[in-house]
Design a protein around this motif. Structure first.
Motif, mmCIF file in Angstrom:
data_model
loop_
_atom_site.group_PDB
_atom_site.id
_atom_site.type_symbol
_atom_site.label_atom_id
_atom_site.label_comp_id
_atom_site.label_asym_id
_atom_site.label_seq_id
_atom_site.Cartn_x
_atom_site.Cartn_y
_atom_site.Cartn_z
ATOM 1 N N ALA A 1 0.818 -1.212 0.000
ATOM 2 C CA ALA A 1 0.000 0.000 0.000
ATOM 3 C C ALA A 1 0.852 1.263 0.000
ATOM 4 O O ALA A 1 0.324 2.372 -0.040
ATOM 5 C CB ALA A 1 -0.932 -0.004 1.206
ATOM 6 N N GLY A 2 2.183 1.109 0.058
ATOM 7 C CA GLY A 2 3.065 2.263 -0.017
ATOM 8 C C GLY A 2 3.446 2.860 1.318
ATOM 9 O O GLY A 2 4.058 3.926 1.374
ATOM 10 N N ARG A 3 3.086 2.205 2.420
ATOM 11 C CA ARG A 3 3.441 2.713 3.746
ATOM 12 C C ARG A 3 4.943 2.565 3.973
ATOM 13 O O ARG A 3 5.555 1.624 3.504
ATOM 14 C CB ARG A 3 2.702 1.932 4.843
ATOM 15 C CG ARG A 3 1.208 1.874 4.693
ATOM 16 C CD ARG A 3 0.479 2.991 5.268
ATOM 17 N NE ARG A 3 0.658 3.084 6.704
ATOM 18 C CZ ARG A 3 0.154 4.053 7.413
ATOM 19 N NH1 ARG A 3 -0.547 4.986 6.839
ATOM 20 N NH2 ARG A 3 0.348 4.111 8.703
ATOM 21 N N ASP B 1 15.312 -4.113 7.934
ATOM 22 C CA ASP B 1 14.798 -3.962 6.573
ATOM 23 C C ASP B 1 13.896 -2.739 6.541
ATOM 24 O O ASP B 1 13.018 -2.588 7.391
ATOM 25 C CB ASP B 1 13.997 -5.190 6.138
ATOM 26 C CG ASP B 1 14.868 -6.395 5.843
ATOM 27 O OD1 ASP B 1 16.101 -6.243 5.810
ATOM 28 O OD2 ASP B 1 14.315 -7.492 5.646
ATOM 29 N N VAL B 2 14.120 -1.863 5.574
ATOM 30 C CA VAL B 2 13.364 -0.622 5.453
ATOM 31 C C VAL B 2 12.707 -0.606 4.072
ATOM 32 O O VAL B 2 13.382 -0.770 3.064
ATOM 33 C CB VAL B 2 14.296 0.601 5.634
ATOM 34 C CG1 VAL B 2 13.528 1.887 5.516
ATOM 35 C CG2 VAL B 2 15.013 0.522 6.976
ATOM 36 N N TYR B 3 11.392 -0.432 4.037
ATOM 37 C CA TYR B 3 10.627 -0.462 2.788
ATOM 38 C C TYR B 3 10.025 0.904 2.482
ATOM 39 O O TYR B 3 9.632 1.636 3.379
ATOM 40 C CB TYR B 3 9.469 -1.467 2.893
ATOM 41 C CG TYR B 3 9.892 -2.901 3.004
ATOM 42 C CD1 TYR B 3 10.013 -3.700 1.881
ATOM 43 C CD2 TYR B 3 10.171 -3.471 4.237
ATOM 44 C CE1 TYR B 3 10.385 -5.027 1.971
ATOM 45 C CE2 TYR B 3 10.550 -4.797 4.346
ATOM 46 C CZ TYR B 3 10.654 -5.559 3.211
ATOM 47 O OH TYR B 3 11.035 -6.877 3.315
ATOM 48 N N ASN B 4 9.938 1.221 1.196
ATOM 49 C CA ASN B 4 9.240 2.390 0.655
ATOM 50 C C ASN B 4 9.881 3.728 1.026
ATOM 51 O O ASN B 4 9.190 4.733 1.169
ATOM 52 C CB ASN B 4 7.756 2.377 1.046
ATOM 53 C CG ASN B 4 7.026 1.207 0.430
ATOM 54 O OD1 ASN B 4 7.358 0.774 -0.661
ATOM 55 N ND2 ASN B 4 6.045 0.682 1.138
ATOM 56 N N TYR B 5 11.189 3.733 1.165
ATOM 57 C CA TYR B 5 11.925 4.985 1.293
ATOM 58 C C TYR B 5 12.623 5.227 -0.033
ATOM 59 O O TYR B 5 13.137 4.303 -0.651
ATOM 60 C CB TYR B 5 12.948 4.910 2.433
ATOM 61 C CG TYR B 5 12.306 5.109 3.784
ATOM 62 C CD1 TYR B 5 12.234 6.363 4.363
ATOM 63 C CD2 TYR B 5 11.746 4.039 4.465
ATOM 64 C CE1 TYR B 5 11.628 6.555 5.592
ATOM 65 C CE2 TYR B 5 11.139 4.212 5.691
ATOM 66 C CZ TYR B 5 11.084 5.472 6.251
ATOM 67 O OH TYR B 5 10.474 5.662 7.461
ATOM 68 N N SER B 6 12.668 6.470 -0.458
ATOM 69 C CA SER B 6 13.170 6.762 -1.801
ATOM 70 C C SER B 6 14.689 6.820 -1.886
ATOM 71 O O SER B 6 15.251 6.529 -2.929
ATOM 72 C CB SER B 6 12.574 8.076 -2.296
ATOM 73 O OG SER B 6 12.921 9.110 -1.405
#
Length: 104
Positions: A72-74, A87-92
């Protein structure tokens, strides 16, 4: 869905023993943060990132629910206790996250 099957690749870091998770989370500001005992476990305990109030019972989500949050992009952070892996998700910007890891 398994985290390993997600299209979104995480930024993965191995942390030192004296890593300051509280300061790191305050600066990174993840929308959701979880911890798990080890990679491959399917239960994730939610970490309260919005206040310093300790909850009586922690919210425990399945791997499928955590995957849905990521899809969902969180901005999601998962810390694996035994491996000291983050682990880190959805950071640019991976370098920005790495700088914050090194700072703490």
């Amino acid at each position: 869905m398994k985290l390993s099957k997600l299209k979104a690749e995480p930024f993965t870091f191995t942390l030192k023993n004296d890593f300051n998770m509280t300061g790191f989370m305050l600066e990174l500001k993840p929308e959701e943060a979880f911890e798990s005992k080890r990679v491959g476990k399917d239960k994730f305990t939610r970490t309260n990132t919005t206040s310093n109030v300790k909850l009586a019972n922690n919210l425990i989500l399945s791997e499928d629910n955590v995957s849905k949050l990521i899809q969902a992009g969180r901005k999601v952070m998962i810390y694996y206790l035994l491996e000291k892996r983050l682990d880190v998700y959805n950071y640019s910007n991976e370098l920005d996250v790495l700088n914050k890891v090194l700072k703490y």
